[in-house]
Design an enzyme around this catalytic site. Sequence first.
Site, mmCIF file in Angstrom:
data_model
loop_
_atom_site.group_PDB
_atom_site.id
_atom_site.type_symbol
_atom_site.label_atom_id
_atom_site.label_comp_id
_atom_site.label_asym_id
_atom_site.label_seq_id
_atom_site.Cartn_x
_atom_site.Cartn_y
_atom_site.Cartn_z
ATOM 1 N N GLY A 229 56.414 35.766 32.264
ATOM 2 C CA GLY A 229 55.742 34.474 32.239
ATOM 3 C C GLY A 229 56.141 33.636 33.431
ATOM 4 O O GLY A 229 56.492 34.162 34.495
ATOM 5 N N SER A 230 56.130 32.331 33.271
ATOM 6 C CA SER A 230 56.376 31.414 34.387
ATOM 7 C C SER A 230 57.863 31.276 34.665
ATOM 8 O O SER A 230 58.693 31.365 33.749
ATOM 9 C CB SER A 230 55.787 30.039 34.075
ATOM 10 O OG SER A 230 56.553 29.383 33.069
ATOM 11 N N GLU A 249 60.381 38.732 34.328
ATOM 12 C CA GLU A 249 59.370 38.998 35.351
ATOM 13 C C GLU A 249 58.541 37.738 35.460
ATOM 14 O O GLU A 249 57.769 37.410 34.570
ATOM 15 C CB GLU A 249 58.533 40.218 34.962
ATOM 16 C CG GLU A 249 57.769 40.809 36.143
ATOM 17 C CD GLU A 249 56.518 40.017 36.455
ATOM 18 O OE1 GLU A 249 56.559 39.200 37.421
ATOM 19 O OE2 GLU A 249 55.523 40.189 35.760
ATOM 20 N N LEU A 250 58.710 37.010 36.588
ATOM 21 C CA LEU A 250 58.282 35.617 36.628
ATOM 22 C C LEU A 250 57.259 35.290 37.707
ATOM 23 O O LEU A 250 56.996 34.124 37.955
ATOM 24 C CB LEU A 250 59.518 34.720 36.803
ATOM 25 C CG LEU A 250 60.610 34.914 35.749
ATOM 26 C CD1 LEU A 250 61.804 34.020 36.052
ATOM 27 C CD2 LEU A 250 60.088 34.646 34.357
ATOM 28 N N CYS A 283 50.563 38.160 38.677
ATOM 29 C CA CYS A 283 51.773 37.701 39.360
ATOM 30 C C CYS A 283 51.923 38.315 40.743
ATOM 31 O O CYS A 283 52.684 37.802 41.560
ATOM 32 C CB CYS A 283 52.994 37.973 38.511
ATOM 33 S SG CYS A 283 53.089 39.639 37.880
ATOM 34 N N GLU A 377 52.993 29.587 43.000
ATOM 35 C CA GLU A 377 52.043 30.553 42.431
ATOM 36 C C GLU A 377 50.831 29.817 41.878
ATOM 37 O O GLU A 377 50.950 28.979 40.984
ATOM 38 C CB GLU A 377 52.720 31.353 41.329
ATOM 39 C CG GLU A 377 51.817 32.411 40.714
ATOM 40 C CD GLU A 377 52.554 33.251 39.679
ATOM 41 O OE1 GLU A 377 52.379 34.480 39.679
ATOM 42 O OE2 GLU A 377 53.317 32.679 38.885
#
Length: 475
Positions: A229-230, A249-250, A283, A377
């Site tokens: 996520g963020s 995992e960002l 991402c 992002e």
Amino acid sequence: MLRDRYGYWLANRPIDSGGEAVVTNKYTGQPAARVRLADAGAMEAAIAAAARAFDETRRMPGYSRQRVLRQVVNGIERRAAELAGVLAVEAGKPIRDARGEVGRMRDTFAIAADEAVRQYGEWLPLDISERTRGCEGIVRRFPLGPCGFITPFNFPLNLAAHKIAPAIAVGCPWVLRPSLKTPISALILGEILASTELPAGAFSILPCEHGVGEKLVTDDRIRLLSFTGSPEVGWKLREKAGRKRVTLELGGNAACIVDRDADLERAAQRITFGAFYQSGQSCISVQRVLAHRDIHAPLRERLVAAAAGLKSGDPLDESTFLGPLISEDDARRVESWVREAVNSGASLLCGGARHGPFFDATWLENVDPAAKVDCIEIFGPVATLRAFDSFDEAVRMANDSRYGLQCGIFTRDIGHAMHAYRELDVGGVVINDAPSTRSDAMPYGGVKESGVGREGVRYAMEEMSEPKLLMLCQV
């Protein structure tokens, strides 16, 4: 295609009671289905069941875990069309891309089935001095324990598979909290899992509010938390996680370098796909393109022409490339960031318009590196283009980011390729393709604000297990 209501999965069993949440059709904005919401009691029961089940899952032989994973593969193949249709509705994913995600999920479980029976260890010679004469060691990995998984809306099947499949392969029970924006596909996966030989209590899939899901972060019975996520959310969760292992995992703002000797037709094709696939909601979506000044103008011409030819529309239409963003609010945010960049002097090469939850494929040039569209992002169909004069300069520009997930390089120069591999501060370097390229077998993850730990089945299995030494000494 969708049922009116979906229950959740608690300790391998369907539950059709409690509160409800509405899942919308992201194209029409209308209600598509309702899902049952798990409450705090259900979350406690799920974690307790996983803790009990671990005594059985950790003892499952490799061939049993492999058989379960192959049963999942068969279930996915039988329900592939249904799963793709659900993705198109609940995520707004164009149907061709939805089929691709279902296929990737199938591959992820198939890879895990292979890896379940080849968790190798090592033999260690320990007689390095007189003190340890006659000693030797054996090292093998053992499953860590119950795992908690939190997954996002953009790849609700395959990102869940990248947590679930390795857990099954290594022998860990687990509890999944899917995104409330796209929970239905994970609940259907639960139906497939429930038909396998997994021990009772080995899995739970619980759509729930944030407060309920936080127990996966704070409860010490959960030995590993895996979150996608963020960055804003992920690093806060890590602070709250205590002693448990955490993988994050960002995301990122992936750069793509196009060298002076690159194949421009291929580069333009792959960058267009990488920047605008799934409306940029990935991402590793291409967000920053760095082009050598000698080929900057012809590449720009190709990129703009390709973007203009992308069709927006109904995700269930076979010709649609750009579906809606996950919400109209997200489209408004993207619109405001583009407007901010243009007002600060950026050149709008194409796109820039919002149509409800849709946003046109957009290229910007002469962007201030401090603008949101370049340094944060964006998670939308927007990318920036900038020229460079030397390859060293391009690598420095790519590294000038708070993120470090993947970077793409289009070049025929092996020296430049190896220089990029050595110097780029990212988790993965992709040569002659866009950074949005991912094989489900490869290690995947980032550095800096892009996260910690690695996914990719074999690498996730390592995260979910612990090496244990057996030391043997002659008597």
